[in-house]
Design a protein around this motif. Structure first.
Motif, mmCIF file in Angstrom:
data_model
loop_
_atom_site.group_PDB
_atom_site.id
_atom_site.type_symbol
_atom_site.label_atom_id
_atom_site.label_comp_id
_atom_site.label_asym_id
_atom_site.label_seq_id
_atom_site.Cartn_x
_atom_site.Cartn_y
_atom_site.Cartn_z
ATOM 1 N N VAL A 313 1.970 -10.842 52.533
ATOM 2 C CA VAL A 313 3.141 -9.963 52.509
ATOM 3 C C VAL A 313 4.424 -10.643 52.003
ATOM 4 O O VAL A 313 5.183 -10.036 51.232
ATOM 5 N N PRO A 314 4.721 -11.903 52.373
ATOM 6 C CA PRO A 314 5.992 -12.510 51.936
ATOM 7 C C PRO A 314 6.209 -12.584 50.423
ATOM 8 O O PRO A 314 7.354 -12.692 49.983
ATOM 9 N N VAL A 315 5.153 -12.508 49.605
ATOM 10 C CA VAL A 315 5.390 -12.574 48.151
ATOM 11 C C VAL A 315 6.170 -11.358 47.661
ATOM 12 O O VAL A 315 6.732 -11.380 46.566
ATOM 13 N N MET A 316 6.207 -10.301 48.466
ATOM 14 C CA MET A 316 7.000 -9.127 48.103
ATOM 15 C C MET A 316 8.470 -9.481 47.903
ATOM 16 O O MET A 316 9.182 -8.819 47.138
ATOM 17 N N PHE A 317 8.921 -10.510 48.598
ATOM 18 C CA PHE A 317 10.348 -10.830 48.613
ATOM 19 C C PHE A 317 10.690 -12.005 47.687
ATOM 20 O O PHE A 317 11.712 -12.654 47.850
ATOM 21 N N ASP A 322 15.200 -18.207 44.533
ATOM 22 C CA ASP A 322 15.487 -18.801 43.228
ATOM 23 C C ASP A 322 14.950 -20.223 43.095
ATOM 24 O O ASP A 322 14.863 -20.746 41.982
ATOM 25 N N ASN A 323 14.606 -20.843 44.205
ATOM 26 C CA ASN A 323 14.139 -22.224 44.188
ATOM 27 C C ASN A 323 12.645 -22.283 43.847
ATOM 28 O O ASN A 323 11.827 -21.630 44.497
ATOM 29 N N MET A 324 12.288 -23.071 42.829
ATOM 30 C CA MET A 324 10.899 -23.126 42.376
ATOM 31 C C MET A 324 9.960 -23.621 43.474
ATOM 32 O O MET A 324 8.839 -23.123 43.620
ATOM 33 N N ILE A 329 5.658 -22.504 47.591
ATOM 34 C CA ILE A 329 5.086 -22.452 48.945
ATOM 35 C C ILE A 329 4.674 -21.035 49.310
ATOM 36 O O ILE A 329 3.593 -20.800 49.863
ATOM 37 N N ILE A 330 5.523 -20.060 48.985
ATOM 38 C CA ILE A 330 5.212 -18.662 49.303
ATOM 39 C C ILE A 330 3.948 -18.214 48.584
ATOM 40 O O ILE A 330 3.057 -17.580 49.173
ATOM 41 N N ILE A 331 3.852 -18.537 47.291
ATOM 42 C CA ILE A 331 2.672 -18.146 46.520
ATOM 43 C C ILE A 331 1.445 -18.918 47.007
ATOM 44 O O ILE A 331 0.332 -18.376 47.044
ATOM 45 N N ALA A 332 1.632 -20.184 47.403
ATOM 46 C CA ALA A 332 0.519 -20.978 47.917
ATOM 47 C C ALA A 332 -0.083 -20.329 49.165
ATOM 48 O O ALA A 332 -1.309 -20.277 49.327
ATOM 49 N N PHE A 333 0.776 -19.826 50.053
ATOM 50 C CA PHE A 333 0.280 -19.120 51.248
ATOM 51 C C PHE A 333 -0.473 -17.860 50.843
ATOM 52 O O PHE A 333 -1.515 -17.529 51.433
#
Length: 430
Positions: A313-317, A322-324, A329-333
């Protein structure tokens, strides 16, 4: 029943499946990493690239059903070998094409043959592992997809920089031909090997009471009667297209948004795909652990899948980040969660059906998932081209990430509805 002390043969067989899955994803990742080079070489825009992805996913869809049926009929050993020989040659063939049409043909051949990997892999797990260990075994072999995705950003830039994009396809495609020798020499089903003790065979079959091998050839109409066929298919339809996005577009995303140089080892991609190993093995381990603690198999799978659906769910946000490294980390999860989700989703088929149904059901659901994957890349191409022309390609990626964040939790909800206690007019359960 307690596991016998000597289990080396089962885990060795699983290691062969793990290696095949690693090669499967290593081969398919090459295209995404070479995308910027090939776009310049052949003057492709995002829509052109999406057509090539669609060629892969279209034939992958056809191949899923065809290869699943083929593997159930000829057996895991022959079916897996045929699949991998053809896809290795197709991967090598990419290095010899001289036009966009050539890429479409090479990619289509790769798609139809690579589709045999998961039906054969899941069938192998069902042959060699009791149900209480299958999610862990599936998670382990499924982590090969991650290893392949990690190896690709390491190997491709090196070969590309020193030998060019054509040799990149050839060298990596040739790896599969080595695997064939090992597979043909060592793989056999438990009942036919002389390296398995009676205790080990009894352990493998210990929780399969009530599930019998009814026939060697299962009509397609038969597998459509079962709830697990449709719940598996829904899970694939709603999440496979997201995984294709993570596989085929993440390198371009980091290049477009964060100006990452894909001719060098890509640390964010390595981090992301490394995380999927933990998700795949961890997801399999979690549901297997819950089952060993006394949880009902259905409940253990469902709760584990819900946990991983929430992790996406967090990838929605992502548009607010802006930080790569934070977005990495979000995409890794999210990608780790996909692998944990997938390990449990695939295992549900072997939980409910006899082994000679498994590849056909995996093939049917995988086909529908790939059909969804045919449409989604076209949508991605249109969205990204539109936003690229306006000078805000990040806005296009934000739309895709929003859809990704919603897909898994929605899929879990539909699967839960399908698997509620059946009434007379519901799909037949086993």
């Amino acid at each position: 029943m307690q596991a016998p002390k000597n289990q080396n043969i089962r885990w060795f067989m699983l290691s062969l499946v793990f290696l095949a899955t690693t090669i499967n994803y290593l081969d398919r990742q090459v295209m995404g990493l070479l995308k910027p080079v090939l776009e310049k070489e052949f003057n492709w825009d995002e829509k052109d690239y999406s057509y090539i992805v669609m060629a892969f996913t279209t034939t992958y869809a056809i191949g899923y059903l065809a290869m699943g049926r083929f593997i159930d009929r000829v057996g895991t050993k022959i079916g897996y070998a045929v699949s991998l020989i053809v896809w290795s040659l197709a991967s090598i063939g990419h290095g010899f094409v001289k036009s966009t049409v050539g890429f479409l043909i090479a990619r289509s051949t790769l798609g139809i043959s690579e589709a045999g990997n998961f039906p054969a892999a899941i069938k192998s797990v069902a042959e060699w592992f009791p149900k209480k260990e299958r999610a862990l075994a599936t998670g382990i072999f499924n982590s090969g997809a991650t290893v392949g995705a990690i190896l690709a950003p390491l190997l491709v830039p090196f070969i590309l920089a020193n030998y060019g994009w054509r040799q990149t396809f050839v060298w990596i495609g040739a790896i599969g031909l080595v695997w064939i020798v090992l597979w043909w020499r060592f793989y056999q089903i438990p009942e036919k090997t002389n390296k398995l003790s009676k205790e080990e065979l009894a352990y493998i079959k210990s929780d399969q009471a009530g599930i019998t091998e009814e026939q060697s050839k299962v009509p397609l109409s038969e597998i459509l009667k079962y709830k697990v066929t449709w719940s598996f298919a829904i899970g694939k339809v709603m999440t496979d297209p997201i995984w294709y996005f993570f596989m085929f577009w993440l390198p371009a995303y980091f290049a477009d948004v964060f100006k990452m140089d894909l001719s060098k080892p890509s640390i964010p991609l390595i981090i992301i795909y490394s995380g999927t190993t933990l998700g795949s093995i961890g997801g399999g381990y979690l549901s297997s652990m819950l089952i060993k603690k006394g949880w009902e198999i259905k409940k253990a799978r469902s709760v584990t899948m819900l946990l991983f659906a929430l992790m996406v769910v967090p990838v929605m946000f992502s548009k607010y980040v802006d930080n790569m490294w934070m977005i990495t980390i979000i995409i890794a999860f999210a990608t780790a969660a996909h692998q944990g989700w997938g390990a449990n989703l695939m295992t549900t088929v072997g939980d409910k059906l006899p082994n000679n149904y498994v590849s056909s059901v995996i093939g049917f659901g995988g086909m529908l998932g790939s059909v969804a994957g045919i449409i989604f890349p076209l949508f991605i191409g249109i969205v990204l081209d539109t936003f690229k022309k306006s000078g805000n390609i990040n806005g296009g990626y934000n739309i895709i990430f929003f859809i990704a964040g919603m897909s898994y939790i929605a899929a879990w909800g539909i699967i839960w509805i399908i698997n509620r206690k059946p009434s007379k007019n519901q799909i037949k359960s086993v």
